[in-house]
Scaffold this motif. Structure first.
Motif, PDB file in Angstrom:
ATOM      1  N   THR A   2       8.073 -11.907 -39.226  1.00  0.00           N
ATOM      2  CA  THR A   2       9.048 -12.734 -38.566  1.00  0.00           C
ATOM      3  C   THR A   2       9.102 -13.970 -39.403  1.00  0.00           C
ATOM      4  O   THR A   2       8.095 -14.493 -40.047  1.00  0.00           O
ATOM      5  N   GLN A  13      14.362 -13.396 -38.760  1.00  0.00           N
ATOM      6  CA  GLN A  13      14.319 -12.066 -38.660  1.00  0.00           C
ATOM      7  C   GLN A  13      13.319 -11.708 -37.618  1.00  0.00           C
ATOM      8  O   GLN A  13      12.334 -11.962 -37.643  1.00  0.00           O
ATOM      9  N   GLY A  44      20.476 -12.450 -34.441  1.00  0.00           N
ATOM     10  CA  GLY A  44      19.903 -13.351 -35.406  1.00  0.00           C
ATOM     11  C   GLY A  44      19.512 -14.766 -34.647  1.00  0.00           C
ATOM     12  O   GLY A  44      19.813 -14.988 -33.440  1.00  0.00           O
TER      13      GLY A  44
END
Length: 163
Positions: A2, A13, A44
């Motif tokens: 992450t 991400q 996203g």
């Protein structure tokens, strides 16, 4: 892995568990989205993408086989909500995915404006949405409804209650 929403670190991400949870919620647990056939292509922290395959049940003008304007509006609204979900998820990356997925309970549309630019004719339509501002109580979004060649068919802006 992450990533936090720091422009210097690049785009967010999300973990596969978070993406799977959002997909399950958006595509299956919201019956109207399932009825429309809305599908997520990409999530996203700043922008989301999806698509809708044309079906006979979505026709609004039988002579021209155009998609119904209400379907366009509903899809744009749903995608705006999805963008807000992603933005909330990005804001709370310090929490586990399961906990972030429970933050969407109070999400609701409070204002929606749609501009229809061209007739919606085609076999598949693309949708994009982004959050312009995520406040503590209200989020503002901008959405697009396009044909498969990227021609803009409709745009929308909306406000959503987030708390």
């Amino acid at each position: 892995m992450t990533r936090h929403p720091d422009p210097a670190q690049g785009p967010v991400q999300f973990e596969p568990e978070f993406i799977a949870g959002v997909r399950e919620l958006f595509e299956h647990r919201i019956p109207f989205n399932a009825l429309l056939g809305l599908k997520i292509d990409d999530i996203g922290g700043e922008r989301v993408h999806g698509h809708l395959d044309m079906r006979h049940e979505l026709v609004g003008h039988f002579v021209h086989d155009r998609i119904h304007g209400g379907v366009i509006s509903a899809c744009l609204d749903a995608m705006g909500g999805l963008a807000v979900m992603a933005a909330i998820g990005a804001r709370h990356l310090d929490e586990p995915p399961f906990q972030r997925l429970h933050r969407f309970g109070k999400l609701g549309t409070i204002d929606l404006r749609v501009d229809y630019l061209r007739p919606g004719i085609g076999e598949r339509f693309l949708l994009e949405a982004e959050v312009l501002r995520l406040g503590s109580r209200v989020a503002s979004t901008r959405m697009s409804f396009l044909d498969v060649e990227g021609k803009l068919l409709a745009t929308a802006s909306a406000a959503y209650i987030v708390s």
